[in-house]
Design an enzyme around this catalytic site. Sequence first.
Site, PDB file in Angstrom:
ATOM      1  CB  THR A 123      -0.990  -0.059   1.319  1.00 45.12           C
ATOM      2  OG1 THR A 123      -1.581   1.346   1.451  1.00 45.12           O
ATOM      3  CG2 THR A 123      -0.104  -0.184   2.608  1.00 45.12           C
ATOM      4  CE1 TYR A 147      -3.944  -1.879   5.194  1.00 47.65           C
ATOM      5  CE2 TYR A 147      -3.372   0.201   4.377  1.00 47.65           C
ATOM      6  CZ  TYR A 147      -3.833  -0.855   4.339  1.00 47.65           C
ATOM      7  OH  TYR A 147      -4.035  -1.400   2.858  1.00 47.65           O
TER       8      TYR A 147
END
Length: 337
Positions: A123, A147
């Site tokens: 990501t 995250y």
Amino acid sequence: MNQAKPFSVLVTGGAGYIGSHAVLALRDAGWPVAVIDNLVTGFRFAVPKGVPFYEGDIEDQALLARIFEEQGTGAIMHFAGSVVVPESVSDPLKYYHNNTVKSRALIEAAVKGGVKHFIFSSTAATYGIPDVEAVTEDTPQAPINPYGWSKLMTERMLADTAAAHDMNYCALRYFNVAGADPDGRTGQSTAGATHLIKVAVEAALGKRDHVAVFGTDYDTPDGTGVRDYIHVSDLANAHVLALEELVASPETSLTMNCGYGRGFSVLEVLDAVDRVTNRTIERRMEPRREGDPGSLISDPSRLKATLPWQPRHADLDTIIGHALQWERKLSEIRGQS
């Protein structure tokens, strides 16, 4: 005509949003595929008929060993994990468990099972708030939430494992993924999803009464956050091409950004949804969310230079149209269940 493929690909999280598109892309390219998903956030209906499906957890090494043997697995595409950034802040241990600890178990199983190729769903959140206009793979990685850290830790584990064992890997760092399969075979199905285009098409169809705009005072042309949106089918295609590159160059591992290199603001996206649907969505201006960068745009030069990847759906209205088509179909699916 597709040539016979040398092995099967195991897709983790293959009943989820991006994973289910990867399954379709692999099948369309002639690759044998199997799916493992615990169905906590995935949907059984998202896995095509005829694809071997294992309901289970990627931490279950005995199950993984059985799958590798039964399917002749030679590569893993790893999508399983938790993806809601604000939840990672409020429940960090969930994210370090689901995204890091379980990935470690999966990588260990792959090494034990002789799986040679590993493609990882990473990501742009690993970059944090970059101070450059267009993010390259060499932009410093400084995550600002659990995250992003949980994904960066997995990238590190893969790099170290590939250096020590007979395995190569590709980490694909996604920017903002949106849209749905152009043929209506799968799409974003998660209830309560936080992706802007998903939320906006839900509002356009009357499933929400408004769309919140978080932050109107960024240093951007209209003050709202700017993001690089990539069509999920173009992203899935990049995974298939990355796999083929790993197979062709077994000594090489890859890290690449996945985006189009162009940004749209929140208001531009909502204007596009209004245009595509011929309706006006109610926008409610809210304060900034902590940790949201004002602008996050990829430089996809390495992806285009390394793989024969040409985006087919790099048009905002097209992305929205496919998302809208899927949202209507999803209402029918849920109405029948």
